[in-house]
Design a protein around this motif. Structure first.
Motif, PDB file in Angstrom:
ATOM      1  N   LYS A   2       0.827  -1.199   0.000  1.00 53.79           N
ATOM      2  CA  LYS A   2       0.000   0.000   0.000  1.00 53.79           C
ATOM      3  C   LYS A   2       0.866   1.256   0.000  1.00 53.79           C
ATOM      4  CE  LYS A   2      -4.449  -0.905   0.038  1.00 53.79           C
ATOM      5  NZ  LYS A   2      -5.384  -0.245  -0.880  1.00 53.79           N
ATOM      6  N   GLN A   3       0.383   2.274  -0.705  1.00 52.79           N
ATOM      7  CA  GLN A   3       1.073   3.547  -0.740  1.00 52.79           C
ATOM      8  C   GLN A   3       0.812   4.340   0.544  1.00 52.79           C
ATOM      9  OE1 GLN A   3       0.698   5.734  -4.447  1.00 52.79           O
ATOM     10  NE2 GLN A   3       0.226   3.869  -5.570  1.00 52.79           N
ATOM     11  N   ASN A   4       1.537   5.415   0.720  1.00 51.75           N
ATOM     12  CA  ASN A   4       1.380   6.281   1.886  1.00 51.75           C
ATOM     13  C   ASN A   4       0.175   7.188   1.685  1.00 51.75           C
ATOM     14  OD1 ASN A   4       1.577   7.966   4.076  1.00 51.75           O
ATOM     15  ND2 ASN A   4       3.417   9.033   3.353  1.00 51.75           N
ATOM     16  N   HIS A   5      -0.905   6.899   2.388  1.00 51.44           N
ATOM     17  CA  HIS A   5      -2.132   7.670   2.189  1.00 51.44           C
ATOM     18  C   HIS A   5      -2.250   8.883   3.107  1.00 51.44           C
ATOM     19  CE1 HIS A   5      -4.111   5.379  -0.941  1.00 51.44           C
ATOM     20  NE2 HIS A   5      -3.581   4.294  -0.389  1.00 51.44           N
ATOM     21  N   GLU A   6      -1.197   9.177   3.832  1.00 48.55           N
ATOM     22  CA  GLU A   6      -1.185  10.397   4.637  1.00 48.55           C
ATOM     23  C   GLU A   6      -0.893  11.624   3.782  1.00 48.55           C
ATOM     24  OE1 GLU A   6      -2.055  10.754   7.676  1.00 48.55           O
ATOM     25  OE2 GLU A   6      -2.155   8.674   8.372  1.00 48.55           O
ATOM     26  N   ILE A   7      -0.293  11.430   2.615  1.00 43.04           N
ATOM     27  CA  ILE A   7       0.099  12.580   1.795  1.00 43.04           C
ATOM     28  C   ILE A   7      -1.075  13.083   0.961  1.00 43.04           C
ATOM     29  CG2 ILE A   7       2.505  11.824   1.730  1.00 43.04           C
ATOM     30  CD1 ILE A   7       2.029  10.855  -1.136  1.00 43.04           C
TER      31      ILE A   7
END
Length: 491
Positions: A2-7
């Protein structure tokens, strides 16, 4: 992985642009709000400053290579899709793009007749032939539910040359079909599966909700993040998975109808809603479900009201149920859903999503509170006492699929005449008639007009329902096809 979804790539780029205090000699013409004081006073200075147009640092939706591309990749990852496309003209544009990407002029698509008008519009735009399947009908509630695997199997057997199957997940009222089983069946016959998830943008983020289209293996879905995912009105996303449909064709189709000046406010809201759903969606939806379940239980204690839910799950068009749809049957208190809808709005300052002949619907989503649900329950208790009449028994039943005499595109362009609606039995409709919401056509161009359809429209009129898309807002007259043009194009 999974990618970083905070950005927030798009939002962060817009913030950096705002901080640069650029001197604008481009559009929009309000120039960061300096030319429109009234709009600044209403919307706020921040909104006007970031209402910008395409430029290199902010990317371009027509062919994204920068921050829009990055934000779309994050959206695809959040939904376990391969590709995602931002939509700033609502899910309607996504539905049209799905059907026109999977089908060419003259091709057939299998779909339920309770599809949104955007699906019929796609048939007109693309010259595509509809093969309608009858959704299951709940006569007690007076509404259409989902479609069964058996009905899809029958349609495929009769039309093995169909290119795609179009489904709704879930329906406006929360019913979900056996999406995974239908998808596997369609793929065995080399048919693409396209899913209208206008009311299912939240499904992917909680295990106690019906399965999402991407999880079920569908090829494409259009999700209204603005409806149940928290983004701004008119912002949605189109999701693509697998290689049955070419992503470059999808982009080309979208560019036919997408504005070259797509709203960055809407796209930024998609970026933000994606982060919320991917990082906090499960917890927020757990709270949402708890609110909906609690209110549903209280409403079902009110004599004459029935807030239906998972007990409808069976083998007949309700494979799963979205409990965030708080649908309430009101016939037991002697009122129509239209009447309760108006009473709640006018006397209790409560705005429901829709009222129909038998029901009202509240959409419970991430922004709802316990206080708001308590106000609704309290109002319904009050209404059940103050307004109760003998039980209402509407003689107009849910409509079955009309006869398609002419494909929608041909009917749309043919010559027409105007008749009183009451005198149009047997004629072929030359225009839409529908109530909004939900935007599902009662009649579409090319369909045979029957007495049952006219009776249904008359009930909508007596209930002061908002009729849309027909040339006569009163619904007294209708455009029909001139008979001398019909026989050579009948299907």
């Amino acid at each position: 992985m999974k990618q970083n979804h905070e950005i927030l790539p798009l939002i962060e780029a817009m913030m950096q642009y705002d901080q640069r205090d650029v001197v604008p000699f481009d559009v929009p013409g309000h120039k960061h709000g300096r030319g429109t004081k009234e709009l600044v006073d209403f919307f706020g200075e921040k909104v006007m400053r970031i209402d910008v147009n395409s430029m290199k640092c902010l990317d371009n939706i027509g062919n994204p290579v920068g921050v829009i591309k990055e934000a779309q990749q994050l959206m695809a990852d959040a939904y376990d899709a391969d590709h995602a496309f931002f939509l700033t003209n609502g899910t309607s544009s996504g539905v049209q793009a799905m059907i026109m990407s999977a089908c060419q002029a003259g091709d057939k698509v299998i779909l339920p007749r309770n599809a949104h008008k955007s699906a019929i519009n796609a048939l007109i735009l693309g010259g595509i032939t509809p093969v309608y399947v009858q959704p299951e009908m709940n006569t007690r509630l007076g509404i259409a539910m989902g479609v069964t695997v058996e009905k899809i199997k029958e349609a495929i057997a009769l039309h093995p040359d169909a290119k795609a199957v179009f489904l709704i997940n879930p329906t406006y009222y929360g019913a979900a079909s056996a999406l995974k089983d239908i998808t596997q069946l369609c793929h065995k016959h080399d048919m693409a599966v396209l899913v209208d998830e206008a009311h299912g943008a939240h499904l992917h983020f909680h295990d106690e909700l019906p399965m999402s289209a991407m999880e079920a293996g569908a090829d494409m879905s259009a999700v209204s993040l603005h409806k149940t995912g928290g983004s701004l009105t008119q912002s949605s996303a189109l999701l693509l998975k697998g290689d049955i449909i070419d992503k470059d064709r999808v982009k080309t189709i979208l560019n036919l109808t997408t504005s070259t000046s797509a709203s960055y406010l809407l796209m930024a809201s998609l970026d933000g809603a994606r982060k919320i759903l991917a990082t906090r969606g499960e917890k927020m939806l757990t709270d949402t479900l708890e609110l909906s379940r609690s209110a549903r239980a209280e409403i079902n204690e009110i004599e004459g009201l029935y807030a239906f839910s998972t007990e409808l799950i069976d083998a007949h068009g309700v494979y799963a149920f979205d409990e965030t749809k708080l649908s309430i049957n009101v016939t037991g208190i002697g009122l129509t859903g239209f009447e309760v809808y108006d009473i709640l709005r006018d006397e209790y300052n409560i705005q429901m999503e829709l009222g129909d002949i038998n029901n009202v619907l509240a959409i419970i989503s991430l922004g709802d509170t316990k206080e708001a649900l308590c106000a609704l329950v309290s109002a319904l208790k009050d209404i059940s006492v103050k307004y109760k009449k003998p039980e209402f028994d509407c003689q107009v039943k849910p409509l079955k699929n009309p006869e398609v005499v002419i494909i929608p595109r041909d009917a749309f362009y043919m010559q027409k005449k105007i008749l009183p609606l009451a005198d149009s039995v047997g004629e072929i409709a030359g225009e839409y008639i529908m109530a909004y919401p939900p935007g599902i056509p009662v009649l579409s161009p090319g369909e045979r007009i029957t007495k049952e359809i006219i009776d249904y429209i008359e009930v909508l009129k007596t209930q002061k329902s908002v009729l849309t898309d027909n040339h006569d807002p009163s619904g007294e007259f209708i455009k029909v096809l001139k008979h001398n043009n019909v026989s050579s194009i009948a299907i």
